[in-house]
Scaffold this motif. Structure first.
Motif, PDB file in Angstrom:
ATOM      1  N   ALA A 178      43.983  -5.853   7.721  1.00 10.85           N
ATOM      2  CA  ALA A 178      45.186  -6.322   7.047  1.00 10.85           C
ATOM      3  C   ALA A 178      44.779  -7.313   5.966  1.00 10.85           C
ATOM      4  N   MET A 179      45.554  -7.341   4.885  1.00  2.29           N
ATOM      5  CA  MET A 179      45.349  -8.334   3.845  1.00  2.29           C
ATOM      6  C   MET A 179      46.318  -9.483   4.122  1.00  2.29           C
TER       7      MET A 179
ATOM      8  N   LEU B 233      43.611  -5.703  -2.943  1.00  2.00           N
ATOM      9  CA  LEU B 233      44.947  -6.197  -3.256  1.00  2.00           C
ATOM     10  C   LEU B 233      44.932  -7.507  -4.031  1.00  2.00           C
ATOM     11  N   ALA B 234      43.893  -8.320  -3.870  1.00  2.00           N
ATOM     12  CA  ALA B 234      43.831  -9.542  -4.683  1.00  2.00           C
ATOM     13  C   ALA B 234      43.713  -9.191  -6.159  1.00  2.00           C
TER      14      ALA B 234
ATOM     15  N   VAL C  20      46.524   2.861  -8.370  1.00  2.00           N
ATOM     16  CA  VAL C  20      46.487   2.895  -6.910  1.00  2.00           C
ATOM     17  C   VAL C  20      45.284   2.073  -6.455  1.00  2.00           C
ATOM     18  N   TYR C  21      45.535   1.154  -5.530  1.00  2.00           N
ATOM     19  CA  TYR C  21      44.492   0.255  -5.042  1.00  2.00           C
ATOM     20  C   TYR C  21      44.201   0.512  -3.565  1.00  2.00           C
TER      21      TYR C  21
ATOM     22  N   MET D 196      49.362   0.631  -3.054  1.00  2.00           N
ATOM     23  CA  MET D 196      48.193   0.460  -2.199  1.00  2.00           C
ATOM     24  C   MET D 196      48.175   1.577  -1.159  1.00  2.00           C
ATOM     25  N   THR D 197      47.004   2.192  -0.956  1.00  2.00           N
ATOM     26  CA  THR D 197      46.812   3.113   0.154  1.00  2.00           C
ATOM     27  C   THR D 197      45.663   2.586   1.005  1.00  2.00           C
TER      28      THR D 197
END
Length: 322
Positions: free
Chosen positions: A5-6, A302-303, A296-297, A320-321
């Motif tokens: 998890a982010m 995510l940062a 798409v990241y 995000m995937t």
């Protein structure tokens, strides 16, 4: 069992988003576990990360929307393996959201879908297209009615979705963007007048637009009220410039007969939005609507996605995937 998890560990710049291994949440009554297959990114998450959401406590897994499959269900109507979307309802705020491999979500938020769309495409749709649909409904725009629509913040994901829908309705459309290089993306969606936002009032039609969809928000609302034709309607559905309008005086600032309304996507969460989202998915499958994905990241990036979003480089939706 653990998941990646982010986690937003504290308010701050994008570096406060840290990749962590966390226990997979345990299901409880009224909540089901969703394996996250994709999540759209939203500026509200950016503002929460910056510390502008006083009700949010940290650390927190952000993400106000996601799509995926039911991994463990507590609802007989949502069997394991069902494709679902979820958004709002305090996702990523009061409880952990979509920036993870799994999310424990209230059953009331889950919208079951049947689709063959790729996960990144599906992830680009819920918050963006439901907000666009709801905003046009709030303005009173219906298919075939015609009229002039100005979209302020046109190259935001919601702005591009609204342009797509409104073009199908037969509207005359003008839209603003702060960057001239993004103009072609709007033209491709059916926008007739692309205006580079240089801080001045974006006048197109001498009599003014019939409707203004203001996605910029606080900085432009008063100008939008002056710009729309007398008796027209302004809908505020975005906060690209912030949420608050200090010193707002309705009697002085809303011209007589002009209407000011707003739309918040929490209105279409869960069952209220499920039918609308299914129609959106159908239109995307048919090639009528576009997902308007910019990038798409991966989860671990995510940062960087937040930096890209914060620098206003995106034209459309970031996804995000995991």
């Amino acid at each position: 069992m653990t998941m990646r998890a982010m986690v937003c560990v504290q308010p701050g710049d994008p570096d406060v988003l840290r990749l962590r291994d966390l226990p997979v949440p345990e299901v409880r009554d009224g909540w089901s576990l969703v394996r996250v297959r994709g999540a759209g990114l939203n500026r509200s998450e950016l503002r929460t990360r910056q510390g502008h959401s006083p009700s949010v406590t940290f650390p927190r897994v952000l993400g106000i929307e996601c799509v995926g499959t039911v991994a463990v269900s507590t609802d007989p109507g949502l069997p394991e393996g069902t494709t679902v979307a979820a958004m709002m309802g305090e996702m990523g705020r009061a409880f952990d959201g979509g920036y993870a491999e799994y999310a424990l979500l209230p059953n009331a938020l889950l919208m079951p879908l049947t689709t063959e769309l790729a996960w990144d495409v599906l992830a680009a749709l819920p918050e963006t297209y439901l907000t666009a649909h709801g905003s046009l409904d709030a303005l009173g725009i219906v298919p075939g009615a015609g009229g002039r629509l100005l979209i302020r913040g046109g190259t935001s994901s919601v702005g591009m979705a609204a342009a797509t829908i409104a073009a199908g309705y037969g509207m005359q459309i003008a839209a603003t963007t702060r960057q001239r290089r993004k103009a072609a993306a709007l033209t491709a969606l059916g926008v007739e007048h692309v205006l580079v936002d240089d801080g001045t009032s974006p006048a197109v039609w001498p009599e003014g637009p019939d409707y203004v969809l203001d996605l910029v928000g606080a900085d432009t609302v008063v100008d939008s009220l002056r710009l729309v034709r007398r008796g027209g309607t302004v809908c505020v559905a975005g906060s690209l410039s912030g949420w608050a309008l200090p010193g707002f005086e309705p009697v002085a600032m809303i011209p007589s007969g002009t209407r000011l309304t707003a739309f918040h996507s929490d209105t279409l969460k869960g069952a209220a939005g499920a039918a609308v989202l299914r129609r959106v998915v159908h239109e995307v499958e048919a090639g009528v609507y576009r997902p308007n994905i910019d990038r798409v990241y991966a989860l671990e990036d995510l940062a960087e996605a937040h930096r890209y979003m914060e620098d206003n480089r995106a034209t459309g939706k970031l996804v995000m995937t995991p």
